[in-house]
Design an enzyme around this catalytic site. Sequence first.
Site, short mmCIF file in Angstrom:
data_model
loop_
_atom_site.label_atom_id
_atom_site.label_comp_id
_atom_site.label_asym_id
_atom_site.label_seq_id
_atom_site.Cartn_x
_atom_site.Cartn_y
_atom_site.Cartn_z
N LYS A 146 0.83 -1.21 0.00
CA LYS A 146 0.00 0.00 0.00
C LYS A 146 0.86 1.26 0.00
CE LYS A 146 -4.40 -1.79 1.33
NZ LYS A 146 -5.15 -2.38 2.43
N LYS B 240 -3.59 -9.94 -10.63
CA LYS B 240 -4.64 -10.20 -9.65
C LYS B 240 -5.72 -9.12 -9.78
CE LYS B 240 -5.77 -9.45 -4.98
NZ LYS B 240 -5.92 -8.64 -3.93
N LYS C 142 -8.92 -3.49 -6.89
CA LYS C 142 -9.24 -2.07 -7.09
C LYS C 142 -7.99 -1.26 -7.35
CE LYS C 142 -11.27 -2.05 -3.10
NZ LYS C 142 -12.12 -3.05 -2.49
#
Length: 321
Positions: A110, A190, A193
């Site tokens: 992230k 994969k 979002k």
Amino acid sequence: MRVLTGLQPSGKLHVGNYFGAMEPAVSLQQAGDAYYFIANYHAMTTVKDPADLRAWTRELALDFLACGLDPQRSVFFRQSDVPEVNELAWILSTVCPLSLLEKCHSYKDKVAKGFSASHGLFAYPVLMAADILLYDANQVPVGKDQKQHLEVTRDLAGKINEAFGEGTLVVPEPIIRESVAVVPGLDGQKMSKSYHNTLPIFDEEKPSKKLIMRIQTDSTPVEEPKPVEGSLLLPLYRLFADDAAYQEMVAQHEAGGVGYGDFKKRLAEAYWDFFATMRQRRSELAADPGYIDEVLAQGAAKARATATVTLDRVRKAVGLA
Ligand code: ADP
Ligand code: TRP
């Protein structure tokens, strides 16, 4: 046997979320006691607009109910309606080695994607452990990317039990369906979002089908055989089609004579039909906002009753009470 899982209200529900988390959760409702929640505290690590957080929380509540969550059978609630989870997270954090969190891929991923490296993002797995341990969950259905977080949870439960007495916390097991462990996205990575490669479930028909028609394929001419290995259409089609239809598409890849356009159309239809009943149910539910509020309020009360029992036990064990 208690099953528990959470999903973050951080965007539109997509096919990867459905097969990786939602569908396993819904089908496990039959297996015993089930606790499902909307992880809105977690979503705060990445969703910074309060209007978005509020709206996505409602959307996700609709998604859960449309996909078959039965509020009579399962306890369905918003994470933040049980603020006790923060106290357990604190207690867990006092036994959590920093090195355990430093190893977590999800934090590193992230930050690499540009999310701010906040304490919340770093401590995310501790709050997730608290979510699970607060309800004495035995089984936690999640996608493969959450496996490491479940390991952290088991580790922390073990540390608490070791330090403060066996039986203080229940050590949970992850449930990861290997057959759909990673649903590929529209670009072959994969589905996520964060990669902007998702196939949403509850969007409008035309743009959704168009996403499938735009999937990149190689330039094998119609009449030639097409590679089965590495195909992006086949693993997606397998999710929606019955086995005979899937085998037929494989055979047509091997034999040649059918073009990618045809395969994509078939995939688009299968995808659309697969979610048709859920789409219908979702629009009915959306027309009655009071119902969602009621379901969430009832869920919160039940969840809180369970949470209080665990927290009392933990408070006594650690010396807070
Ligand atoms: P995203 O990657 O789109 O941000 P989340 O991280 O919010 O999705 O994931 C929510 C749940 O859905 C998790 O349990 C996760 O493991 C599962 N999930 C997400 N993407 C996939 C995928 N492509 N295949 C299988 N499961 C997935
Ligand atoms: N981290 C999970 C995800 O991104 C969401 C989540 C939060 C969760 N708390 C949980 C999942 C507890 C299972 C159990 O998908």
